[in-house]
Motif scaffolding. Structure first.
Motif, PDB file in Angstrom:
ATOM      1  N   ALA A 142     -11.532  12.704 -38.237  1.00 43.14           N
ATOM      2  CA  ALA A 142     -11.871  11.438 -37.588  1.00 43.14           C
ATOM      3  C   ALA A 142     -10.868  11.100 -36.490  1.00 43.14           C
ATOM      4  O   ALA A 142     -11.239  10.649 -35.396  1.00 43.14           O
ATOM      5  N   LEU A 143      -9.576  11.340 -36.774  1.00 46.50           N
ATOM      6  CA  LEU A 143      -8.550  11.089 -35.764  1.00 46.50           C
ATOM      7  C   LEU A 143      -8.749  11.985 -34.548  1.00 46.50           C
ATOM      8  O   LEU A 143      -8.620  11.545 -33.396  1.00 46.50           O
ATOM      9  N   ALA A 144      -9.080  13.263 -34.812  1.00 43.78           N
ATOM     10  CA  ALA A 144      -9.308  14.186 -33.705  1.00 43.78           C
ATOM     11  C   ALA A 144     -10.514  13.758 -32.876  1.00 43.78           C
ATOM     12  O   ALA A 144     -10.487  13.798 -31.638  1.00 43.78           O
ATOM     13  N   ALA A 145     -11.593  13.345 -33.557  1.00 43.44           N
ATOM     14  CA  ALA A 145     -12.785  12.900 -32.841  1.00 43.44           C
ATOM     15  C   ALA A 145     -12.496  11.649 -32.014  1.00 43.44           C
ATOM     16  O   ALA A 145     -12.964  11.508 -30.884  1.00 43.44           O
ATOM     17  N   ALA A 146     -11.701  10.740 -32.573  1.00 43.18           N
ATOM     18  CA  ALA A 146     -11.361   9.512 -31.847  1.00 43.18           C
ATOM     19  C   ALA A 146     -10.537   9.830 -30.603  1.00 43.18           C
ATOM     20  O   ALA A 146     -10.754   9.241 -29.535  1.00 43.18           O
ATOM     21  N   ARG A 147      -9.579  10.750 -30.762  1.00 39.92           N
ATOM     22  CA  ARG A 147      -8.765  11.141 -29.596  1.00 39.92           C
ATOM     23  C   ARG A 147      -9.642  11.763 -28.521  1.00 39.92           C
ATOM     24  O   ARG A 147      -9.472  11.518 -27.325  1.00 39.92           O
ATOM     25  N   GLN A 148     -10.594  12.621 -28.947  1.00 42.77           N
ATOM     26  CA  GLN A 148     -11.468  13.296 -27.989  1.00 42.77           C
ATOM     27  C   GLN A 148     -12.314  12.286 -27.217  1.00 42.77           C
ATOM     28  O   GLN A 148     -12.494  12.396 -25.999  1.00 42.77           O
ATOM     29  N   VAL A 149     -12.824  11.260 -27.920  1.00 36.76           N
ATOM     30  CA  VAL A 149     -13.618  10.235 -27.256  1.00 36.76           C
ATOM     31  C   VAL A 149     -12.783   9.486 -26.231  1.00 36.76           C
ATOM     32  O   VAL A 149     -13.242   9.186 -25.118  1.00 36.76           O
ATOM     33  N   ARG A 150     -11.520   9.195 -26.584  1.00 41.28           N
ATOM     34  CA  ARG A 150     -10.665   8.463 -25.644  1.00 41.28           C
ATOM     35  C   ARG A 150     -10.327   9.313 -24.425  1.00 41.28           C
ATOM     36  O   ARG A 150     -10.246   8.813 -23.307  1.00 41.28           O
ATOM     37  N   VAL A 151     -10.131  10.611 -24.653  1.00 42.44           N
ATOM     38  CA  VAL A 151      -9.823  11.513 -23.529  1.00 42.44           C
ATOM     39  C   VAL A 151     -11.022  11.598 -22.588  1.00 42.44           C
ATOM     40  O   VAL A 151     -10.887  11.508 -21.366  1.00 42.44           O
ATOM     41  N   GLU A 152     -12.231  11.750 -23.183  1.00 46.29           N
ATOM     42  CA  GLU A 152     -13.428  11.868 -22.354  1.00 46.29           C
ATOM     43  C   GLU A 152     -13.747  10.546 -21.656  1.00 46.29           C
ATOM     44  O   GLU A 152     -14.327  10.525 -20.569  1.00 46.29           O
ATOM     45  N   GLY A 153     -13.367   9.428 -22.330  1.00 50.21           N
ATOM     46  CA  GLY A 153     -13.641   8.124 -21.734  1.00 50.21           C
ATOM     47  C   GLY A 153     -12.711   7.798 -20.597  1.00 50.21           C
ATOM     48  O   GLY A 153     -13.002   6.987 -19.739  1.00 50.21           O
TER      49      GLY A 153
END
Length: 571
Positions: free
Chosen positions: A560-571
Motif C-alpha cells: 500500500a505504501l509503495a502504491a501510494a508513493r507511485q500515485v504521488r510520483v505520477e501525480g
C-alpha cells in the motif's frame, strides 16, 4: 506527519452535567451571532415547509385526524430541539410509527395511544438517565434495514384506499386482511382520485429531480388542492372526512388512569419506546455523518422521552427524530437547535393563519406523499446488498422484514437482534477454527483492547501517511469504539491505510461504519487503502460499497505504501 504512538492519560468519566447538557446550551455558550440566527431562520422555514404536508399525511396514515400530526410537530419538535443532544435533530411524527400507531388505535382507540405514548416517554427518560442510549449500537444493521423496509411495505398498503378512492368503511390494520378488503372493493375505484394520486406522485418526483431544493411535497399538495377545487372533482378531502383543522393547540389532557389500563398499555409503551429510541438515535448518527459533529445519545433519549410525553398531553401522537427532515435541516445551512425550534414555531404560525385552507387538501395527494415516503425509506439498495452478502445477514434481514409485515414490529426487532447475536457467535466459532494455526499464547496487551484500533508495531510511514490496524472481531458491537477513534483524527493525511491482518471477521454494520468514514476521507482528498483483508472480509466490505475508486486494496502495508508513493510520483 508524525504518527508515533504515545500513551495518553486515561480520561476521567464525563460528569452528569456534561452528559445531559442540551446542545442548545452548548451552541449558545460557543457564541451565537445574528448571522447564525439568519441561517437558522432560513433552514427552520425550509424544514417547516417540508413538515407541514408530511405531518398531516402521517397522522392520517396512522388512523388519526390531521391536526394531531401538526400538534406533534409543534410541541414535540420544539422540545426535542430545545432539550436534545443533537445540534441538528428535527423532531416530529415519523413514517416509521404509522404501522404501530394504527395498530394501537384500532385496538384501543386514541386514549390507548395517549397512555402508551406517555408511558413510553417516561421509559425513554429513565433509559437516558440510566445511560442506556449507548446500547442502541448493538442493534445490527440488517435488523434496521429489515424492519424499515417492512414498515415501508405496510405504509404503502395503508395508502391504497386513498390512492384509488375505494369505498371502504373499515380497513383492518393487518396486511393480509387489509389486502383482502382492498381486492374486494376494487370495483369502486374513482378515476378522478387516481388522477390526483398520480399527479401528486409525479410532481413530487419531478420537482425533486429538476429542482431538488424546492419543496416538492408542498407544491404537489397545493397543486392538487387547487386543481380539485377548480375542476370540482369528486375527491375526498381533509374537510370532507375530518372537518376543519383547529387553529390552536388544545389544553393539556390525559385520559383516566387505572392500574389495569397501565398494565394493558405497557407492551405498547415498550414498542413505542424501542422504536422511538432506534429511529431518533439513528437520525442523530446520520446527522453526525453529514455535519462532522457528535451527538450525546443519552441526552437525546431524555429529550425524546420529554417530547413524547408532552406531545400526547397536547393532543398529539408519537414523536421521534426524523432522518429526512434532519437532513434537510443540515443541507439548508442550519447552525444549531434554534433552527428546529423555529421550525416548530413556523408550523404553529401556519395553524394560526392558514389552518382552514387545509380542509381543501385531497386525501389522495397526501396518500401520494406517503407513497413517496415509503419508497424512500425502503432502503432498496441496502436491502439488495445484504441479500447478496453472507447468508447470515440475509437470514436476519428477511426474518425481520417478514415478521414486521406479518406479525408486529416488536417481535421482528426482538427476533432480529437475537438472530444477530447467534450469528455473531457462529462467526466467532468459525473464526477461531480458522485462526488455530497462530500461536496459542499471544503477547501481553492492555485490558480492553479486544476490538480496537492500534497503530503500534507498524512500519515507519512516509510523511502525510497515517496507518491504523484493527485488532479483533469488527462487528456491530465494536463499531462505536472504532468510529470514535477514527473521528478523533484531526488533520487528514494524504494517504490513510487501514490494516485488517488481525481481524477474523467484519459484519455489515461495521462495514457501513467504514464506508461513512471512507467518504469523509474522500471528501478531504485522502487516498484510502485497506490491507491484509482476507477474501471473506473483502467481500463484505465491497458489498457495502467499499471499492475503487473510494477504497483500494493491497496485500500488505508495504504494498500500500509503495502504491501510494507511485500515485504521488505520477501525480
Amino acid at each position: 506527519m508524525d504518527t508515533s504512538v504515545t500513551v495518553r492519560p486515561k480520561r476521567s468519566a464525563p460528569t452528569l452535567a456534561e452528559l445531559f447538557t442540551p446542545k442548545l446550551v452548548t451552541v449558545l455558550r460557543e457564541g451565537y451571532t445574528l448571522a447564525d440566527f439568519r441561517a437558522d431562520f432560513i433552514s427552520g422555514l425550509t424544514v417547516a415547509i417540508v413538515a407541514l404536508p408530511l405531518s398531516m399525511a402521517i397522522a392520517i396514515g396512522s388512523g388519526l385526524s390531521p391536526e394531531k400530526g401538526l400538534f406533534t410537530a409543534v410541541v414535540g419538535g420544539f422540545l426535542i430541539s430545545a432539550l436534545g443532544g443533537s445540534r441538528y435533530q428535527i423532531g416530529g411524527p415519523a413514517g416509521a410509527f404509522i404501522v404501530l400507531i394504527a395498530s394501537i388505535v384500532e385496538r384501543k382507540g386514541y386514549d390507548g395511544l395517549v397512555l402508551a405514548t406517555a408511558m413510553a416517554g417516561l421509559i425513554m427518560i429513565a433509559a437516558g438517565f440510566l445511560r442506556l442510549g449507548t446500547y442502541i449500537k448493538y442493534i445490527p444493521y440488517p435488523v434496521t434495514v429489515g424492519f424499515t423496509a417492512g414498515i415501508a411495505v405496510i405504509i404503502f398498503a395503508s395508502q391504497v384506499k386513498d390512492l384509488l378512492g375505494l369505498d371502504i368503511l373499515h380497513e383492518p390494520a393487518a396486511l393480509i386482511a387489509k389486502t383482502e378488503v382492498i381486492l374486494a372493493n376494487l370495483p369502486s375505484i374513482r378515476p378522478a382520485t387516481v388522477f390526483i394520486s398520480l399527479l401528486s406522485i409525479g410532481l413530487i418526483v419531478g420537482v425533486r429531480r429538476i429542482k431538488p431544493k424546492w419543496p416538492g411535497m408542498l407544491i404537489a399538495v397545493t397543486a392538487a388542492a387547487i386543481l380539485t377545487g377548480l375542476l370540482h372533482l369528486d375527491v375526498a378531502t381533509i374537510g370532507s372526512r375530518f372537518g376543519e383543522v383547529p387553529r390552536m393547540l388544545p389544553a393539556p389532557h390525559l385520559p383516566e388512569l387505572s392500574l389495569a389500563k397501565l398494565r394493558d398499555a405497557f407492551p405498547d409503551a415498550i414498542s413505542i419506546a424501542l422504536l422511538g429510541a432506534i429511529e431518533s438515535l439513528l437520525s442523530a448518527v446520520v446527522a453526525d455523518g453529514m455535519s462532522g459533529r457528535k451527538h450525546r445519545s443519552n441526552c437525546e433519549l431524555v429529550a425524546q422521552g420529554v417530547g413524547n410525553f408532552t406531545a400526547v398531553l397536547f393532543g398529539g401522537m408519537c414523536v421521534t427524530g426524523t432522518i429526512a427532515r434532519t437532513a434537510t435541516n443540515i443541507r439548508s445551512g442550519a447552525r444549531g437547535p434554534i433552527s428546529g425550534i423555529l421550525h416548530a414555531a413556523f408550523v404553529l404560525l401556519f395553524m394560526l393563519v392558514a389552518a382552514p385552507l387545509a380542509a381543501y387538501i385531497p386525501l389522495a395527494s397526501l396518500g401520494g406523499v406517503l407513497t413517496v415516503v415509503a419508497w424512500n425509506m425502503a432502503e432498496k439498495n441496502e436491502f439488495a446488498s445484504l441479500l447478496r452478502g453472507s447468508w447470515g445477514d440475509a437470514a436476519v434481514l428477511l426474518a425481520t422484514f417478514l415478521l414486521t409485515i406479518f406479525v408486529d414490529l416488536t417481535t421482528a426487532i426482538a427476533v432480529g437482534v437475537t438472530l444477530g447475536a447467534f450469528l455473531f457467535l457462529h462467526r466467532m466459532a468459525e473464526a477461531v477454527a480458522i485462526e488455530t494455526g497462530r500461536p496459542l499464547i499471544a503477547d501481553d496487551t492492555a485490558d480492553g483492547l479486544d476490538s480496537t484500533l492500534v497503530n503500534a508495531a507498524l512500519p515507519p510511514p512516509d510523511n502525510d501517511v497515517m496507518i491504523y490496524r484493527i485488532s479483533g472481531a469488527f462487528f456491530f458491537g465494536a463499531t462505536a469504539s472504532v468510529s470514535t477513534v477514527l473521528d478523533r483524527i484531526g488533520v487528514y493525511p494524504k494517504t490513510f491505510i487501514l490494516d485488517f491482518a488481525d481481524v477474523p471477521l467484519v459484519d455489515s454494520t461495521a462495514a457501513r461504519t467504514l464506508e461513512g468514514f471512507a467518504h469523509k476521507l474522500d471528501r478531504a482528498g485522502t487516498a484510502v487503502y485497506f490491507t491484509s483483508a482476507r477474501k471473506s472480509i473483502r467481500r463484505t466490505l465491497i458489498n457495502a460499497g467499499l471499492k475503487a475508486p473510494l477504497v483500494r486494496y493491497a496485500a500488505n502495508i508495504e504494498d500500500a505504501l509503495a502504491a501510494a508513493r507511485q500515485v504521488r510520483v505520477e501525480g
